[in-house]
Design a protein around this motif. Structure first.
Motif, PDB file in Angstrom:
ATOM      1  N   ALA A  64      -1.527 -52.270  33.559  1.00  0.00           N
ATOM      2  CA  ALA A  64      -2.015 -50.210  33.632  1.00  0.00           C
ATOM      3  C   ALA A  64      -0.730 -48.842  33.570  1.00  0.00           C
ATOM      4  O   ALA A  64       0.551 -49.368  33.328  1.00  0.00           O
ATOM      5  CB  ALA A  64      -2.599 -49.803  34.872  1.00  0.00           C
ATOM      6  N   SER A  65      -0.472 -48.478  33.088  1.00  0.00           N
ATOM      7  CA  SER A  65      -0.081 -47.108  33.322  1.00  0.00           C
ATOM      8  C   SER A  65       0.332 -45.999  34.227  1.00  0.00           C
ATOM      9  O   SER A  65      -1.340 -45.824  34.745  1.00  0.00           O
ATOM     10  CB  SER A  65       0.279 -45.913  31.791  1.00  0.00           C
ATOM     11  N   TRP A  66       1.117 -45.389  33.983  1.00  0.00           N
ATOM     12  CA  TRP A  66       0.865 -44.620  35.787  1.00  0.00           C
ATOM     13  C   TRP A  66       1.172 -42.520  34.538  1.00  0.00           C
ATOM     14  O   TRP A  66       1.925 -42.317  34.176  1.00  0.00           O
ATOM     15  CB  TRP A  66       2.562 -43.824  36.017  1.00  0.00           C
ATOM     16  N   THR A  67      -0.071 -41.741  35.014  1.00  0.00           N
ATOM     17  CA  THR A  67      -0.110 -40.873  34.423  1.00  0.00           C
ATOM     18  C   THR A  67       0.859 -39.803  34.954  1.00  0.00           C
ATOM     19  O   THR A  67       1.433 -39.637  35.835  1.00  0.00           O
ATOM     20  CB  THR A  67      -1.648 -40.161  34.676  1.00  0.00           C
ATOM     21  N   VAL A  68       0.910 -39.424  33.374  1.00  0.00           N
ATOM     22  CA  VAL A  68       2.440 -38.376  34.559  1.00  0.00           C
ATOM     23  C   VAL A  68       2.525 -36.998  35.064  1.00  0.00           C
ATOM     24  O   VAL A  68       0.902 -36.173  33.975  1.00  0.00           O
ATOM     25  CB  VAL A  68       3.314 -38.125  33.239  1.00  0.00           C
ATOM     26  N   THR A  69       2.718 -36.167  35.670  1.00  0.00           N
ATOM     27  CA  THR A  69       2.736 -34.987  36.541  1.00  0.00           C
ATOM     28  C   THR A  69       3.212 -33.619  35.878  1.00  0.00           C
ATOM     29  O   THR A  69       5.139 -34.245  35.827  1.00  0.00           O
ATOM     30  CB  THR A  69       2.750 -34.931  38.183  1.00  0.00           C
ATOM     31  N   GLY A  70       3.581 -33.268  35.432  1.00  0.00           N
ATOM     32  CA  GLY A  70       3.784 -31.985  33.846  1.00  0.00           C
ATOM     33  C   GLY A  70       2.747 -31.567  33.266  1.00  0.00           C
ATOM     34  O   GLY A  70       1.559 -31.433  33.167  1.00  0.00           O
ATOM     35  N   SER A  71       3.646 -30.515  32.519  1.00  0.00           N
ATOM     36  CA  SER A  71       3.496 -29.518  31.849  1.00  0.00           C
ATOM     37  C   SER A  71       4.063 -29.291  30.408  1.00  0.00           C
ATOM     38  O   SER A  71       5.507 -28.940  31.210  1.00  0.00           O
ATOM     39  CB  SER A  71       2.430 -28.355  32.087  1.00  0.00           C
ATOM     40  N   GLY A  72       3.795 -28.892  29.397  1.00  0.00           N
ATOM     41  CA  GLY A  72       5.070 -28.655  28.538  1.00  0.00           C
ATOM     42  C   GLY A  72       4.443 -27.808  27.648  1.00  0.00           C
ATOM     43  O   GLY A  72       3.448 -28.025  26.742  1.00  0.00           O
ATOM     44  N   ALA A  73       5.318 -26.534  27.413  1.00  0.00           N
ATOM     45  CA  ALA A  73       4.292 -25.487  26.428  1.00  0.00           C
ATOM     46  C   ALA A  73       5.791 -25.807  25.363  1.00  0.00           C
ATOM     47  O   ALA A  73       6.768 -25.578  25.924  1.00  0.00           O
ATOM     48  CB  ALA A  73       4.741 -24.103  27.077  1.00  0.00           C
ATOM     49  N   ALA A  74       5.040 -24.905  24.144  1.00  0.00           N
ATOM     50  CA  ALA A  74       6.214 -25.485  23.359  1.00  0.00           C
ATOM     51  C   ALA A  74       5.684 -23.465  22.220  1.00  0.00           C
ATOM     52  O   ALA A  74       4.470 -23.579  22.070  1.00  0.00           O
ATOM     53  CB  ALA A  74       6.092 -26.173  21.843  1.00  0.00           C
ATOM     54  N   ILE A  75       6.197 -22.841  22.035  1.00  0.00           N
ATOM     55  CA  ILE A  75       6.366 -21.195  21.462  1.00  0.00           C
ATOM     56  C   ILE A  75       6.542 -21.314  19.789  1.00  0.00           C
ATOM     57  O   ILE A  75       7.537 -22.280  19.418  1.00  0.00           O
ATOM     58  CB  ILE A  75       7.352 -20.203  22.134  1.00  0.00           C
ATOM     59  N   LEU A  76       6.145 -21.272  18.776  1.00  0.00           N
ATOM     60  CA  LEU A  76       5.923 -21.535  17.513  1.00  0.00           C
ATOM     61  C   LEU A  76       6.209 -20.419  17.005  1.00  0.00           C
ATOM     62  O   LEU A  76       5.371 -19.100  17.017  1.00  0.00           O
ATOM     63  CB  LEU A  76       4.866 -22.070  16.739  1.00  0.00           C
ATOM     64  N   SER A  77       7.507 -20.266  16.190  1.00  0.00           N
ATOM     65  CA  SER A  77       7.381 -18.365  15.340  1.00  0.00           C
ATOM     66  C   SER A  77       8.021 -18.765  14.283  1.00  0.00           C
ATOM     67  O   SER A  77       8.814 -20.061  13.885  1.00  0.00           O
ATOM     68  CB  SER A  77       7.934 -17.514  16.408  1.00  0.00           C
ATOM     69  N   HIS A  78       8.159 -18.279  13.699  1.00  0.00           N
ATOM     70  CA  HIS A  78       8.771 -18.000  12.143  1.00  0.00           C
ATOM     71  C   HIS A  78      10.250 -17.558  13.232  1.00  0.00           C
ATOM     72  O   HIS A  78      10.446 -16.454  13.608  1.00  0.00           O
ATOM     73  CB  HIS A  78       8.432 -16.134  10.679  1.00  0.00           C
ATOM     74  N   SER A  79      11.094 -18.100  12.593  1.00  0.00           N
ATOM     75  CA  SER A  79      13.285 -18.073  12.559  1.00  0.00           C
ATOM     76  C   SER A  79      13.918 -18.766  11.903  1.00  0.00           C
ATOM     77  O   SER A  79      13.303 -19.906  11.362  1.00  0.00           O
ATOM     78  CB  SER A  79      12.884 -18.334  14.216  1.00  0.00           C
ATOM     79  N   LYS A  80      14.726 -17.870  11.702  1.00  0.00           N
ATOM     80  CA  LYS A  80      16.188 -18.913  10.722  1.00  0.00           C
ATOM     81  C   LYS A  80      16.771 -20.172  11.313  1.00  0.00           C
ATOM     82  O   LYS A  80      16.704 -21.176  10.774  1.00  0.00           O
ATOM     83  CB  LYS A  80      16.755 -17.499  10.575  1.00  0.00           C
ATOM     84  N   GLY A  81      16.352 -20.706  12.667  1.00  0.00           N
ATOM     85  CA  GLY A  81      16.625 -21.853  13.427  1.00  0.00           C
ATOM     86  C   GLY A  81      15.643 -22.822  13.306  1.00  0.00           C
ATOM     87  O   GLY A  81      14.738 -21.399  14.380  1.00  0.00           O
TER      88      GLY A  81
END
Lengths: 152, 336
Positions: B163-180
């Motif tokens: 069995a696995s252990w459900t992670v408590t957490g959240s991640g967010a990623a912002i996508l856009s046009h950028s040179k870097g």
């Protein structure tokens, strides 16, 4: 034909997964279950012996009082967050005694308190213990009837 | 004509969108794990000052999105669309978070594969010219997942070793046009694979064939090889699922063992933290990517990454009716 191949492929995979899965430490688990289960029963017997003498009860009445005390203890240790840790160690050793039955009723009642006292606590309380009650009571009635028919 | 489609299941972005910022927030147990230093915030109380686990999880998404927005020096109002999802019925945590954030919202359910599902969709939206700033966010919470899928927290039972252990957490990623960068260059959308595993305590074994299928298709479609990647990382196969996936890939002719890992293995110290097979949940690949992997990519320690979030698409109903566990995996290539 293709479908048959698919089923065979699935069966092979399931067999392979079974081989990959780790084996539980049976001996260690059994020893813990024996020790913890035995300790709970010893406490029960201790309570039984004492209430019989102290309260001057008959043997049968003392049994009922002992059951009440053990259920109370199971509920108490579930409430303070100890019983789940004990269960992790002991497995069936702490599930089978009546304290485990108390744990299976108190833990969902605590868990679903947020949904209110009617649809949360009361409705969910027998989520896990319900099947035990249904089949336990049904089978005791059936056995009782058979006993009655044979001996009367 | 679909000029951006490559092979059977892959999309090649012609104007690769950049991930301009990420936010990650985790619970106390994850905060004691080996990746603790990479997360933006570690909460000490897993109720997070809320009345229920579900609302705590919702607050996690809200905070992760806010963190990502702050780091990009933007405002919430600058975000044009949000793709989000979680494990709860009717996407409770993400829709309640989107209610509070007031960002146009598209909810996704791909179980634990939702992070790469939302990243793929967000990337398509940017590359297609439909938006300039899109956020992809997912979450999970140990206690809300336990009560929906398993047993009450205080029940004295033993967890299976697989069995696995459900992670408590959240991640967010912002996508856009950028040179870097880092840039999202490819997305391989997975098919649902079901090898008939029924045991919900062994989701790694149920999901491994889906992961192997998507990874293999990705290589076939793009012509890339495992050695072209610095790291191929699956979402939450865990210790045993990862071994199976590597075996299955080997059988298909791809030797990926050298640079293959799993977010669920990375996030916890399996021996010290008693998590059995490893971490799982939508939040697992989300925080490992948005925290650890994103920073490693900015430092150029990882230059090309294949993130493969894996999802077990079962429910308490399907599992009680004795149905097997359909699984899915989506792969996203991220380069800098």
């Amino acid at each position: 034909m293709q479908k048959k191949n698919q089923t065979q492929k699935k069966k092979d995979y399931q067999k392979y997964v079974e081989q990959k899965a780790p084996k539980p430490k049976y001996v260690r688990n059994c020893i813990w279950a024996f020790l913890v289960g035995g300790a709970i029963c010893t406490i029960g017997q201790f309570v039984h012996n004492n209430v019989e003498d102290l309260l001057g009860l008959t043997h049968l009445a003392a049994t009922n009082v002992t059951t009440l005390v053990m259920i109370g203890l199971g509920a108490f240790f579930t409430g303070i967050g100890v019983y789940d840790k004990l269960g992790k160690l002991a497995g069936a050793g702490s599930i089978v005694p009546i304290t485990g039955f108390a744990n299976s009723i108190v833990s969902p009642a605590m868990e679903f308190k947020r949904e209110g006292f009617v649809f949360g606590v009361a409705a969910r309380m027998f989520n896990l213990a319900g099947p035990v009650l249904v089949y336990g009571i049904t089978s005791s009635v059936i056995v009782g009837l058979i006993y009655y028919l044979i001996y009367n | 004509m679909a000029v951006k489609r490559l092979g059977a299941q892959t999309i090649k972005f012609l104007n690769p969108p950049a991930i301009i910022s990420t936010g990650s927030i985790v619970g106390p147990k994850e905060g004691q794990g080996p990746l603790a230093d990479y997360f933006d915030a570690i909460i000490q109380d897993d109720l997070y000052g809320q009345d229920s686990w579900e609302m705590a999880e919702s607050k996690l998404i809200r905070e992760a999105v806010t963190k990502a927005v702050d780091k990009a020096e933007l405002k919430i109002a600058d975000i044009e669309f949000m793709f989000g999802g979680d494990l709860l019925n009717q996407l409770m945590s993400s829709s309640f978070a989107a209610r509070d954030l007031q960002v146009p919202f598209l909810g996704l359910y791909g179980a634990c594969s939702t992070m790469t599902e939302s990243l793929s969709m967000a990337a398509m939206m940017i590359d297609g010219g439909f938006a300039d700033r899109v956020v992809a966010a997912t979450s999970s919470h140990f206690s809300s997942a336990e009560r929906q899928f398993r047993f009450p927290l205080e029940l004295g039972n033993q967890r299976a070793l697989t069995a696995s252990w459900t992670v408590t957490g959240s991640g967010a990623a912002i996508l856009s046009h950028s040179k870097g960068g880092p840039f999202v260059t490819h997305a391989t959308i997975g098919k649902i694979i079901d090898y008939g595993i029924i045991d919900a305590n062994n989701m790694g074994a149920a999901m491994a064939p889906a992961a192997a299928d998507t990874i293999c298709t990705h290589f076939d479609d793009t012509g890339l090889q495992p050695s072209d990647y610095d790291l191929i990382i699956t979402g939450d196969l865990g210790v045993y699922g990862k071994e199976i996936a590597v075996d299955l890939l080997n059988k298909k002719g791809y030797d990926a063992a050298a640079n293959f890992s799993d977010c669920g293995i990375e996030i916890f110290d399996q021996k010290k933290q008693d998590t059995h097979a490893g971490g799982s949940g939508c939040g697992c690949s989300a925080v490992v990517f948005c925290g650890y992997l994103y920073q490693e990519m900015q430092l150029k320690n990882i230059r090309r990454l294949l993130l493969v979030s894996t999802g077990a698409l079962f429910s308490p109903t399907s599992s009680q009716q004795g149905e097997s566990i359909p699984s899915i995996a989506h792969a996203v290539t991220i380069e800098i």
